[in-house]
Design an enzyme around this catalytic site. Structure first.
Site, short mmCIF file in Angstrom:
data_model
loop_
_atom_site.label_atom_id
_atom_site.label_comp_id
_atom_site.label_asym_id
_atom_site.label_seq_id
_atom_site.Cartn_x
_atom_site.Cartn_y
_atom_site.Cartn_z
N GLU A 1 66.02 12.66 55.10
CA GLU A 1 64.69 12.50 54.54
C GLU A 1 64.71 12.62 53.01
OE1 GLU A 1 61.97 11.58 55.65
OE2 GLU A 1 60.37 12.41 54.39
N ASP A 2 65.45 13.59 52.50
CA ASP A 2 65.33 13.94 51.09
C ASP A 2 66.53 13.58 50.21
OD1 ASP A 2 62.85 14.93 51.60
OD2 ASP A 2 63.49 17.01 51.82
#
Ligand code: MN
Length: 709
Positions: A78-79
């Protein structure tokens, strides 16, 4: 705040793990540290603190190695620039699937408002039902995020706290992980109702000394009694958590100064038998409050929770709540589904223990049935995550239903056929209304009749979406069928009128083409739309007629066709019509009648000389006749106007019984000019009975007019 380090995790894992397992955790830690390098949390801490804390929570829950590794890696896709393919290459398929599940949920977070919450939730459930461990990682993730929520901007705090309270806390509850549920609820309360939260916190501080003394006194008394019976037990008293105190205050509108209500005692013993023994001791010691005893040992909650609950009038005259359970039950009460990773060797998603989670299966079924995210969300929230009642079939089978469920919900949960044929219900042997709210322990028996059908009004009070969907389906199907038969009748009528012109036309084939022209998926849907009046039969016929033919009105109805009788009326068609009688003329057998095909409602029977006939669309009029073999009685409303006098009503009712008719209701008004306007509801079978009655009533002195209304 103490910052968790990877060694805290490794120290805990080493005694119970293989060197390979330790090395994969280490590898995940190093990888996570590398890709999160340079990122910080809003708190200013290095980002890595977050995945390590999540992994530590999972370690403390004794989750398996792949879950703990997922905790370390849960934000990398996600990051950071990491891809799932990379994770799979490095850590294998199992971990990649878990990380992917968590990532999918995260992607939908916090967009705003109900729609997004609903959408998130749907994703969450879809991910969860593939592998329950995804949701456990997500819960640990949410827990740490809630613990550090103070660093978020205020509007985000509220949105996140609300979402936590709406979705994550109930999910933790459903999974039986009560400590996460309580902590999430308390943290949500802190941001959603800060004033109330602080108030509770302050007051609890104030009563600190008093509370501790009280707890110790109660424990001492219990201990003495247990010792006497030689039962070893672990006795503790504690505060309920903030959110449950808050709920209690709101619900009962009480102040926190009534502290005894916010305390709960717990006695943990070795065996089930001792649980009941201790219960007996408590109940002989202090008077139990009726209705507050609950046996979740004999009847576990759907999240596998087991315990005995009772409330008694304690030593100082206050209500005290006591829970009694075994050590194993206590473990499950605190850790729920997570407790299973401790006891089981081979933990897969097909594990027997998950099958206990009936609601998960429910959710899986629902997600296939309900397309709309909002509807899905509210269904799951109201049914799956809400509290349940447990009732029994006559054979003693246990059925779980949401709180507020009715006998109709029960019937549909047994079988659609039972629901559709339900006409009544008995609870514990006594007839109850169908809107009766079932209570735990009720023994429910459904009364069915083969001619029964679902009632539209049921939709007002059924609680489960299964019942609601099935009732809707039935009604929809029924009105579709009715519209098809009406459409067919209308078509046949105009086709018959143009019999000669249509001689060389292949009607079936042409109809298919016309249906296509009108953009219908099939001929039945097309014919149904004629039935409910969207398209007129004339429009269709005009398409069917050969170009050169001019249409002319033919006024003949068909005769001698196979016929069927409904409600004492034979319609010139074999179709299954709903029949009702015109309120304007309310004809009785013996009178000349005519049918009018109403949009979506079937056929309305009018008297042939009804004043409304000339206003009706002649295309929809059909020939009908009375079924002489039918002896169906109808209730006819009669309006009689008479000069008011003493004894009038008695004479009129005598006249009715003289003719041998049964009156079901009467209603009388007197007008200012001394007239009595009476309405009689009388069961009648034929117009000759009606004529007889009119003759009789006319002989009653003072009667001015008689009419059917
Ligand atoms: Mn996270």
């Amino acid at each position: 705040m103490y910052r968790v380090r990877i060694n805290d995790i490794l120290d805990k894992l080493m005694p119970v793990s293989s060197p390979e397992e330790i090395s994969i955790v280490n590898k995940a830690y190093i990888y996570s540290a590398k890709v999160h390098q340079g990122q910080t949390r809003l708190s200013g801490e290095p980002y890595l603190v977050h995945p390590i804390t999540v992994a530590k929570i999972l370690t403390d829950m004794s989750m398996d190695i792949p879950t703990i590794v997922t905790g370390l890696l849960h934000d990398v896709v996600e990051d950071t620039y990491t891809t799932i393919e990379e994770i799979e290459k490095m850590f294998g398929k199992e971990i990649a699937v878990l990380v992917d599940g968590v990532t999918k949920i995260s992607k939908l977070e916090f967009k705003s408002k109900q729609q997004k919450v609903a959408e998130n939730f749907r994703k969450l459930i879809v991910a969860t039902t593939n592998d329950i461990r995804v949701i456990i990682v997500k819960l640990a993730d949410r827990l740490h995020n809630m613990r550090t929520l103070e660093f978020m901007p205020e509007h985000k705090q509220i949105a996140i706290a609300q979402e936590t309270l709406d979705i994550y806390a109930p999910l933790a509850n459903r999974l039986g992980i009560s400590w996460i549920k309580s902590e999430l609820e308390d943290l949500s309360l802190k941001y959603l109702k800060p004033a109330e939260y602080e108030n509770i916190k302050r007051k609890i501080k104030e009563i600190h000394g008093e509370k501790d003394k009280y707890i110790n006194d109660v424990i001492k008394i219990i201990r003495r009694n247990l010792d006497y019976y030689k039962i070893e037990g672990d006795i503790s008293g504690r505060m309920k958590h903030f959110y449950s105190i808050y709920k209690k205050m709101v619900k009962r509108n009480i102040d926190i100064s009534q502290i005894y209500d916010i305390l709960a005692f717990r006695i943990i013993v070795k065996t089930v038998q001792e649980c009941y023994q201790v219960l007996g001791i408590i109940h002989s010691l202090w008077k139990p409050i009726p209705g507050r005893f609950k046996d979740f040992i004999a009847m576990p909650k759907s999240n596998m929770y087991q315990s005995l609950h009772t409330t008694v009038i304690g030593p100082f005259g206050d209500f005290i709540e006591i829970q009694i359970r075994t050590e194993e039950m206590h473990k499950i009460a605190e850790e729920g589904i997570a407790a299973h990773w401790l006891y089981k060797e081979n933990k897969t998603k097909d594990d027997e223990s998950f099958k206990v989670f009936n609601w998960l299966r429910q959710v899986m079924e629902l997600k296939d049935d309900i397309g709309d995210a909002n509807q899905f969300f509210s269904t799951v929230k109201n049914e799956v995550l809400s509290d349940s009642v447990y009732v029994f079939t006559p054979a003693g089978e246990l059925i779980e239903l949401p709180v507020g469920a009715t006998p109709i919900d029960f019937a549909y949960s047994i079988h659609t056929g039972v629901g559709n044929k339900c006409i009544g219900a008995k609870v514990n042997g006594a007839i109850v209304p169908l809107r009766y709210e079932l209570k735990t322990g009720d023994r429910v028996e459904i009364i069915t009749s083969k001619n029964a059908r679902p009632n539209k009004d049921w939709l007002q009070f059924v609680k489960t979406s299964k019942a609601r969907n099935k009732i809707r389906q039935f009604i929809k199907k029924e009105s579709f069928d009715t519209n098809v038969s009406i459409g067919k009748a209308l078509l046949e009528k105009v086709i018959a009128e143009h019999k000669t012109e249509l001689e060389n036309v292949n009607i079936e084939k042409s109809l298919r083409e016309v249906a296509k022209d009108f953009n219908f998926v099939d001929v039945d849907t097309f014919i149904a739309s004629i039935g409910y009046g969207k398209i007129s039969a004339k429009q269709v016929i005009n398409r069917l007629l050969p170009e050169d033919v001019k249409k002319k009105e033919v006024k003949h109805f068909k005769e001698d066709k196979k016929s069927k009788s409904f409600t004492g009326v034979i319609i010139d068609d074999e179709s299954n019509y709903m029949v009702n009688f015109g309120k304007c003329c309310n004809p009785l057998p013996g009178e000349d009648i005519i049918g009018f095909i109403t949009r979506g409602k079937g056929v309305t029977i009018h008297s042939a000389n009804c004043k409304n006939i000339p206003n009706l669309d002649p295309e929809r009029l059909i020939q009908v006749k009375w079924d002489d073999s039918s002896a169906e009685k109808r209730i006819i409303k009669l309006k009689v106007i008479a000069k008011d006098r003493k004894g009038l009503l008695l004479e009129m009712t005598n006249a009715i019984s003289d003719v041998g008719l049964n009156m079901t209701n009467v209603h009388i008004d007197t007008t200012e000019d001394g007239r009595a306007v009476s309405f009689f509801y009388i069961e009648m079978q034929s117009s000759s009975e009606y004529k007889l009655l009119v003759n009789k009533l006319n002989k009653v002195s003072g009667v001015l007019s008689i009419e059917k209304v």
